[in-house]
Design a protein around this motif. Structure first.
Motif, PDB file in Angstrom:
ATOM      1  N   THR A 184     -29.414 -11.119  67.635  1.00 63.79           N
ATOM      2  CA  THR A 184     -28.758 -12.579  67.387  1.00 63.79           C
ATOM      3  C   THR A 184     -29.196 -13.515  68.573  1.00 63.79           C
ATOM      4  OG1 THR A 184     -26.946 -11.112  66.342  1.00 63.79           O
ATOM      5  CG2 THR A 184     -26.372 -13.568  66.993  1.00 63.79           C
ATOM      6  N   GLY A 191     -18.900 -14.949  66.772  1.00 56.22           N
ATOM      7  CA  GLY A 191     -18.837 -13.932  65.518  1.00 56.22           C
ATOM      8  C   GLY A 191     -18.478 -12.673  65.823  1.00 56.22           C
ATOM      9  N   MET A 225     -21.131 -10.135  65.494  1.00 56.90           N
ATOM     10  CA  MET A 225     -22.531 -10.278  66.249  1.00 56.90           C
ATOM     11  C   MET A 225     -22.641  -8.793  66.910  1.00 56.90           C
ATOM     12  SD  MET A 225     -22.360 -14.017  67.857  1.00 56.90           S
ATOM     13  CE  MET A 225     -22.717 -13.706  69.346  1.00 56.90           C
ATOM     14  N   ILE A 240     -22.788 -14.911  62.203  1.00 53.38           N
ATOM     15  CA  ILE A 240     -21.879 -15.805  63.200  1.00 53.38           C
ATOM     16  C   ILE A 240     -20.880 -16.479  62.361  1.00 53.38           C
ATOM     17  CG2 ILE A 240     -24.076 -16.203  64.646  1.00 53.38           C
ATOM     18  CD1 ILE A 240     -23.826 -19.267  63.838  1.00 53.38           C
TER      19      ILE A 240
END
Ligand code: ADP
Ligand code: ASP
Ligand code: MG
Length: 438
Positions: A389, A380, A383, A288
Motif C-alpha cells: 500500500t 484504511g 491496510m 483504503i
C-alpha cells in the motif's frame, strides 16, 4: 421503541425551506425523539454563517464599534425563517436581551452560542417539541474541558422527563454558569452527548452530503461514498481534515457502541455512511477507506552530528516546544536529524522564542522552520493486511511529479501520512485517489 437522536448541520437549517425538510424527516419516523440544531449556515456560496456573524459582533463590541448593522443581518436571518414557516412566534425579546448582553461585553462563547440557541427555539416551536437549553445539562470543568460524567447524569435525568425535545448544539456551561462552546463544528459533539445520555439506538448526523466520501468533494470530483467506517478510521480522517464530522464526536458514543449514521437532508432516501465500532464481515475489499488532509503545516528541522548518542535529545526539544504551550503533530527522525511537524498557526508570535529555546536546549548544528506544507492521511482498516500500500501511495504521488517531504505511519498500521508542499496538496490527493479508485 427505538430512540433516534438527530443532529442537523447549519446548511440543513439555513432557511425556511431547509427547516421544512428537517421537519419532514423528523416527523416521518416516530423514533425521532431528540433533535440537535446548529445555527443557520450558508444558504449559497459566499453567504455568511450566523456563527461567523456573531463572532464579528463580538469583535466589534470589543473595539467599542457599532454592532447594529451586523446584528440586524442576524435578526433578519431568523425573522425570514419564522416568516417562511408561517409561524406565529417572535424572537424580538430574545434579540433585545442578546444585543444588550453584547453591548455589555458578554463573553465570546456566549455570543457565538446564541446562533444555535435561537435556532433551537424556532425548531422546537415548529416541531412542537420541548426546548431544553444546553446550558442546563451540558457542563465543562473550570479548566474548560468537557465534564462527561456530570453531563451524562444530569442530561439523562433531564431528557428522560420528555418524550421529545430540541437541545441546541455547540455549547454548555461552566461551573460558574457562564456559557462555554466546543470548538468550531461542535454541534456534532452535542449530538453524540445527547445520544449517550438517552441511550439512543442510533445517532443520525444530517448534513449536505450523502455520507462520508472517500475524499473531500471540493478536491476530488465525485468521490465514492463510504458505506461503513469504524470509529477509529473516522477519528483519523476527521482529525486530519475531513470536517464532515467533528473528530471528537465519537467519544461519547464509542463506549455505548451507538452507531453514527451520516445522512443528507437534501437526499433523505440515500442511506449515507454508518460509523460503527467494528465491521463484521467485509463485503468491500477496497484497501483504503478514505483520504483527508490539511494545509497550514510547518516543519522545524533540527540537525546535529551524533544526535543519536545524546541522551535526552528528543525530550529536551519537545520540552522547549511544550514550554510554549504548543503541541506537535508528527516527529519524523533520522540518525542525526529530527523534524517537528506542527500547525503554523501554533507558532504565531512565538517563532523566535521557540527557536531560541531549542537552540539553548540542544545546541544544534542546523535549525530552521519551513512553512507552507500540507499533510495528507491515507486511512484504511484493511491496510494492515494489504501488502504494497505504501509503495502505491508513494508511486502515485511521484508519478504526479510531486516531492514527498515527510512520511509517517501510525502504530496501528491503519494510516500512512505524508507531507507535501501546499501547492501540491490537491494534485497529490487526486493522484492517490485515482490510484485506489479501481
Ligand atoms: P454541517 O454544516 O452539516 O455540519 P459541514 O460543512 O460541517 O456540515 O460538513 C459537511 C461538508 O464537509 C461537506 O459539504 C463537504 O464539503 C465537507 N467534506 C470534507 N471532507 C469530506 C468527506 N471526506 N466526505 C464528505 N464531506 C466532506
Ligand atoms: N455553529 C457552530 C459553527 O459554525 C457549530 C456547528 O455548526 O456545529 O462552528
Ligand atoms: Mg459540521
Amino acid at each position: 421503541m427505538k430512540i433516534k437522536v438527530l443532529k442537523f448541520g447549519g446548511s440543513s437549517l439555513a432557511d425556511a425551506e431547509q427547516m421544512k425538510k428537517v421537519a419532514a424527516i423528523v416527523k416521518n419516523d416516530r423514533a425521532c425523539r431528540y433533535v440537535i440544531p446548529s445555527a443557520p449556515g450558508k444558504r449559497f456560496s459566499g453567504d455568511d454563517k450566523v456563527t461567523d456573524l456573531l463572532y464579528r459582533c463580538y469583535e466589534l463590541s470589543c473595539e467599542e464599534m457599532d454592532i447594529t448593522g451586523v446584528f440586524e443581518v442576524i435578526k433578519n436571518r431568523y425573522r425570514d425563517i419564522i416568516k417562511g414557516l408561517g409561524m406565529d412566534f417572535s424572537l424580538e425579546d430574545e434579540f433585545k436581551k442578546i444585543e444588550i448582553s453584547i453591548l455589555n461585553h458578554a463573553g465570546r462563547d456566549y455570543v457565538a452560542s446564541r446562533g444555535e440557541y435561537l435556532n433551537g427555539m424556532i425548531l422546537a416551536h415548529y416541531l412542537g417539541y420541548k426546548f431544553i437549553d444546553a446550558a442546563k445539562g451540558i457542563y465543562f470543568f473550570d479548566n474548560g474541558t468537557f465534564d462527561a460524567e456530570r453531563t451524562n447524569t444530569r442530561l439523562s435525568e433531564l431528557l428522560n422527563k420528555y418524550d421529545h425535545a430540541v437541545i441546541p448544539g455547540f455549547y454548555g456551561s461552566m461551573p460558574n454558569g457562564t456559557i462555554k462552546t466546543f470548538s468550531r463544528g461542535g454541534s456534532d459533539i452535542t449530538g453524540a452527548i445527547v445520544a449517550r445520555a438517552v441511550g439512543a439506538d442510533i445517532y443520525e448526523n444530517w448534513t449536505d452530503v450523502s455520507g462520508f466520501l472517500m475524499a473531500d468533494p471540493r478536491i476530488v470530483d465525485n468521490p465514492k461514498p463510504i458505506d461503513t467506517i469504524t470509529y477509529r478510521e473516522l477519528r483519523e480522517l476527521a482529525y486530519m481534515g475531513a470536517t464532515v464530522l467533528h473528530d471528537e464526536s465519537i467519544f461519547p458514543v464509542r463506549h455505548a457502541r451507538i452507531p453514527i449514521n451520516i445522512r443528507n437532508t437534501n437526499d433523505p432516501a440515500a442511506k449515507g455512511t454508518m460509523i460503527v465500532s467494528r465491521v463484521g464481515e467485509e463485503k468491500d475489499d477496497a484497501v483504503i477507506t478514505g483520504i483527508a488532509g490539511k494545509k497550514g503545516i510547518s516543519i522545524i528541522s533540527i540537525e546535529k552530528d551524533m544526535m543519536n548518542a545524546e541522551l535526552g535529545f528528543g525530550r529536551r526539544v519537545l520540552q522547549a516546544i511544550e514550554d510554549h504551550g504548543i503541541s506537535f503533530e508528527h516527529l519524523p527522525s533520522g540518525v542525526d536529524t529530527l523534524s517537528v511537524v506542527l500547525h503554523t498557526k501554533a507558532l504565531e508570535g512565538k517563532r523566535e522564542s521557540v527557536l531560541a529555546a531549542i537552540r539553548k536546549a540542544v545546541n544544534p548544528d542546523v535549525l530552521n522552520i519551513e512553512d507552507g506544507y500540507a499533510l495528507i492521511a491515507v486511512v484504511g482498516r484493511r491496510m494492515v493486511a494489504a501488502k504494497g500500500t505504501a509503495q502505491r501511495i508513494f508511486r502515485s504521488v511521484a508519478d504526479a511529479d510531486i516531492n514527498i517531504k515527510m512520511i509517517d505511519q501510525g502504530s496501528s498500521e491503519m494510516d500512512i501520512i505524508i507531507g507535501v508542499r501546499e501547492c501540491d496538496y490537491e494534485n497529490a490527493i487526486n493522484a492517490i485517489y485515482r490510484e485506489f479508485d479501481r
